[in-house]
Design a protein around this motif. Structure first.
Motif, short mmCIF file in Angstrom:
data_model
loop_
_atom_site.label_atom_id
_atom_site.label_comp_id
_atom_site.label_asym_id
_atom_site.label_seq_id
_atom_site.Cartn_x
_atom_site.Cartn_y
_atom_site.Cartn_z
N TRP A 578 0.83 -1.21 0.00
CA TRP A 578 0.00 0.00 0.00
C TRP A 578 0.86 1.26 0.00
N LYS A 579 1.98 1.20 0.68
CA LYS A 579 2.89 2.36 0.65
C LYS A 579 3.49 2.54 -0.75
N GLU A 580 3.87 1.42 -1.39
CA GLU A 580 4.39 1.51 -2.75
C GLU A 580 3.31 2.03 -3.70
N PHE A 581 2.09 1.59 -3.45
CA PHE A 581 0.99 2.04 -4.31
C PHE A 581 0.77 3.54 -4.18
N ARG A 582 0.83 4.05 -2.95
CA ARG A 582 0.65 5.49 -2.75
C ARG A 582 1.84 6.27 -3.31
N ASP A 583 3.06 5.77 -3.13
CA ASP A 583 4.25 6.50 -3.61
C ASP A 583 4.28 6.62 -5.13
N GLY A 584 3.74 5.66 -5.84
CA GLY A 584 3.76 5.72 -7.30
C GLY A 584 2.58 6.43 -7.91
N TYR A 585 1.67 6.94 -7.08
CA TYR A 585 0.43 7.55 -7.57
C TYR A 585 0.71 8.78 -8.43
N ASN A 596 1.62 17.63 -14.62
CA ASN A 596 1.80 17.39 -13.20
C ASN A 596 0.45 17.44 -12.51
N VAL A 597 -0.08 16.26 -12.19
CA VAL A 597 -1.43 16.20 -11.62
C VAL A 597 -1.48 16.79 -10.21
N SER A 598 -0.33 16.96 -9.58
CA SER A 598 -0.36 17.52 -8.22
C SER A 598 -0.74 19.00 -8.22
N PRO A 604 -5.66 17.61 -3.74
CA PRO A 604 -5.67 17.33 -2.29
C PRO A 604 -6.68 16.25 -1.91
N MET A 605 -7.87 16.30 -2.51
CA MET A 605 -8.88 15.28 -2.18
C MET A 605 -8.49 13.92 -2.74
N ALA A 606 -7.92 13.91 -3.98
CA ALA A 606 -7.53 12.64 -4.60
C ALA A 606 -6.41 11.97 -3.81
N SER A 607 -5.42 12.74 -3.41
CA SER A 607 -4.31 12.15 -2.66
C SER A 607 -4.74 11.74 -1.25
N ASP A 608 -5.74 12.42 -0.72
CA ASP A 608 -6.21 12.06 0.62
C ASP A 608 -6.89 10.69 0.61
N SER A 619 -9.88 -2.83 3.81
CA SER A 619 -11.17 -2.47 4.40
C SER A 619 -11.65 -1.10 3.95
N GLY A 620 -10.73 -0.22 3.57
CA GLY A 620 -11.14 1.10 3.11
C GLY A 620 -11.91 1.07 1.81
N LEU A 621 -11.75 0.01 1.01
CA LEU A 621 -12.47 -0.06 -0.25
C LEU A 621 -13.96 -0.30 -0.05
N GLY A 622 -14.35 -0.64 1.17
CA GLY A 622 -15.77 -0.79 1.46
C GLY A 622 -16.44 0.53 1.73
N VAL A 623 -15.68 1.59 1.92
CA VAL A 623 -16.25 2.92 2.17
C VAL A 623 -16.57 3.57 0.83
N PRO A 624 -17.79 4.00 0.59
CA PRO A 624 -18.15 4.55 -0.73
C PRO A 624 -17.28 5.73 -1.15
N GLU A 625 -16.89 6.60 -0.23
CA GLU A 625 -16.09 7.78 -0.59
C GLU A 625 -14.68 7.42 -1.04
N LEU A 626 -14.23 6.19 -0.73
CA LEU A 626 -12.86 5.80 -1.06
C LEU A 626 -12.79 4.80 -2.20
#
Length: 675
Positions: A578-585, A596-598, A604-608, A619-626
């Motif tokens: 998950w850390k690798e996944f976030r770092d390569g986003y 540069n999408v940043s 800010p909302m996408a990276s959050d 488990s976070g994939l069960g939350v509709p907002e995520l």
């Protein structure tokens, strides 16, 4: 015997009188030196020296000279010397020039042989015709509009810049745009050479560097052009002055019913001959005036330093036609008659000399200033504007038109060619250009022209789909079934070298040595060749780029699905993936969208969202907002066929694959649901 009394010696005891006496002696010495310099007496033999007592005069000769210089009062009289003022009037001698234009003064059928007179007259007509023809040519449109036409060249530069200079088809192998190569004077150009020559002319003429648009103080072309114009003006002014002096001399010659030359001196001129001479003067003035204006216009519009020198020499040669004809073709009898003409004496006053000097000074200043203001300053501004149209602003991009989607596609190119760091294409050409045998080191040769065109347009998704095996485990690794194949091994090794060089690695590095580069968005070929090392065969590695369009081959994906089939349909525990996944986003989406999408508003909302998923895991994939990637609007569980594989492979239960398996769910979940 009585001795004669000694003569008394004059002793001046008064200090004031002594000072006056010394001053008088010094003045006397000075005048004596001046007199000696002016008289310059010729030495005579001693036997002829005059007696100092001639005519009963007992005074010495030197004493008589002193008396001539010193007055009765003891003052030194004025004598011509360095301090003498110039006379109010002086005389000068005007010599008729050795030119064809002087023929009307002496040409006479009675004085010269018939053929000499006829031939001399023909040469006079030839001279008049040649100079008149030169004048008409200089006044023609071809010469009046010679040089750089600023408005026309500026429009041509604008059209070239917007239509050709940034066309992607003219980008070279080093990924340098055509406009960059032209503006940096690339010597290997085969396209737009007129534009490159124009830029070189402007730079050399104004003393500019490749990236300069503001001329400095020293502008070689402008400086040389000013000198050439001044030189041309002096040549024409010499002609004007010759005509004026000749006119004054002719006016001083007496009039008579018949022209006569006595002892090489023009004693008289007849009225018809005077009219002919005056007409020749008028023609000379007219031709010289036309050539002055046309020559300045021609030189002032010349933008090539080489052509500027040639044009100046050519103009000077035109003015010398009359003298060249006289020296080379005029018969000897006529030529000698002109040469032997005695000069005509003219008187000049001091006031006339001063007025003439003042007028010539103004003329000299106007010759420098007027052409600069009328021609050179506008030419400088025009040349700078032309260069700005061609090379100003941003040069580092090329564009192409996609008519299907009706969109202009752009690509950022290199700022300049870097021969120290050649591109992959340049390396491939350089290594193969002299290779006589053996497989190519970097180039994959297509079997036909049709395949060549197809291979150029093929994307990585198509290339991955055409590879039925996982190359690393089945062909590149020692002990693999296809290792060392005589057909495929050279091709695969050439591709491996290309993949390594494009990533800045030495050609001989193995897959294990570049494992840290597998996550780079531009490592598509590396993932195709080193699928096992790069995680294409690991279903639980970071999902970024683990899709066929990013290099994971069809064979590696089949191996991954086979591994998933042996695993339970359960979520994987939260770990480093998950850390690798976030770092390569950020890098993955920036490469995909080309920006540069940043910097987008919703970043800010996408990276959050991804930050929360890193904390919560599956488990976070069960939350509709995520559940949705906000920028591409792609559900995490379904994956993106050009960015990342489905997160359902990591989190099948949280993605609903247990209850409602779909196409993106792992094979094992589908099997459990069907069972």
């Amino acid at each position: 015997m009585v001795e004669a009394a000694a003569e008394p010696i004059l002793v001046v005891e008064d200090p004031v009188a002594r000072a006056e006496f010394d001053a008088a002696i010094r003045r006397l010495e000075k005048r004596m030196e001046q007199l000696e310099m002016q008289l310059r007496p010729v030495p005579v033999p001693e036997t002829s020296l005059p007696d100092t007592t001639v005519l009963g005069n007992s005074q010495p000769h030197a004493l008589r000279i002193c008396e001539a210089i010193v007055g009765d009062e003891g003052e030194v009289s004025d004598a011509p010397g360095e301090d003498a003022e110039l006379p109010e009037q002086t005389s000068d001698q005007i010599q008729f020039g050795e030119s064809v234009w002087s023929l009307p003064l002496v040409l006479d059928f009675r004085r010269f042989p018939l053929w000499d007179s006829i031939f001399a007259m023909l040469l006079f007509i030839v001279n008049l015709g040649m100079q008149a023809m030169f004048s008409s040519i200089l006044l023609s449109d071809n010469f009046a509009d010679a040089g750089v036409q600023v408005e026309e060249e500026r429009e041509n530069a604008r059209r070239w810049r917007v239509s050709i200079a940034h066309d992607w088809r003219y980008m070279d192998l080093s990924e340098t745009s055509l406009v960059t190569r032209v503006c940096q004077s690339d010597g290997a150009l085969i396209l737009s050479t007129p534009q490159a020559e124009l830029i070189d002319q402007i730079n050399s003429f104004l003393g500019l560097g490749p990236g300069d648009f503001e001329p400095g103080f020293l502008q070689p072309g402008i400086f040389l052009c000013s000198i050439c114009i001044l030189h041309w003006g002096l040549c024409v002014y010499k002609e004007f002055r010759s005509v004026w002096l000749a006119l004054e001399a002719v006016i001083m010659i007496p009039r008579a019913s018949q022209s006569t030359i006595i002892e090489n001196r023009l004693s008289s001129l007849s009225t018809p001959r005077l009219v002919i001479v005056l007409m020749s003067f008028v023609l000379r003035i007219a031709i010289a005036s036309i050539m002055l204006v046309a020559g300045v216009n021609w030189l002032g519009r010349t933008t090539s330093i080489t052509e500027l020198m040639l044009n100046a020499v050519a103009l000077n040669g035109i003015m010398d036609v009359d003298e060249l004809l006289f020296a080379g073709f005029i018969p000897v009898s006529v030529r000698q008659s002109v040469r032997r003409l005695e000069p005509v004496k003219m008187k000049y006053s001091r006031s006339r000399s001063q007025c003439e000097s003042f007028g010539l000074c103004l003329l000299l200043g106007a010759t420098i200033l007027v052409p600069y203001l009328l021609y050179l300053e506008p030419l400088t501004a025009g040349m700078v504007s032309i260069k700005w149209e061609m090379c100003g602003g941003n040069q580092t991009f090329v564009v192409a038109n996609n008519p299907e989607v009706q969109q202009i596609i752009g690509y950022k190119t290199q700022e300049a060619r870097n021969d120290q760091e050649p591109t992959l294409s340049e390396i491939a050409v350089d290594r193969h250009k002299f290779q006589e045998g053996g497989p190519p080191e970097y180039i994959f040769f297509s079997a036909s022209r049709t395949l060549f065109s197809a291979d150029i347009d093929e994307d990585m998704g198509g290339a991955s789909a055409r590879v039925p095996s996982c190359i690393e485990t089945e062909m590149l690794s020692p002990g693999a079934p296809g290792y060392g194949d005589p057909i495929f091994s050279p091709i695969l090794h050439a591709r491996m070298r290309s993949a390594l060089v494009s990533l800045g690695q030495p050609p001989g590095t193995s897959c294990e040595g570049v494992a840290h580069l597998c996550s780079r968005p531009d490592a598509r070929l590396l993932r195709l060749l080193c699928g096992d090392t790069c995680g294409c065969t690991d279903p639980f590695s970071s999902p970024w780029h683990k899709v066929p369009s990013q290099g994971c081959s069809n064979g590696c994906n089949i191996r991954t699905e086979n591994i998933l089939a042996t695993q339970p349909c359960e979520d994987q525990p939260r770990g480093d993936v998950w850390k690798e996944f976030r770092d390569g986003y950020t890098a993955a989406l920036s490469e995909f969208y080309g920006t540069n999408v940043s910097e987008v508003v919703i970043w800010p909302m996408a990276s959050d969202i991804l930050r929360q998923l890193e904390v919560t895991g599956c488990s976070g994939l069960g939350v509709p907002e995520l559940q949705v990637e906000m920028i591409s609007q792609t559900p995490w569980c379904q994956g993106h066929d050009r960015l990342f594989r489905p997160l359902a492979w990591l989190c099948p239960r949280s993605c609903g694959c247990v209850e409602h398996p779909s196409s993106h769910c792992p094979v094992n979940c589908k099997a459990n649901a069907s069972g």
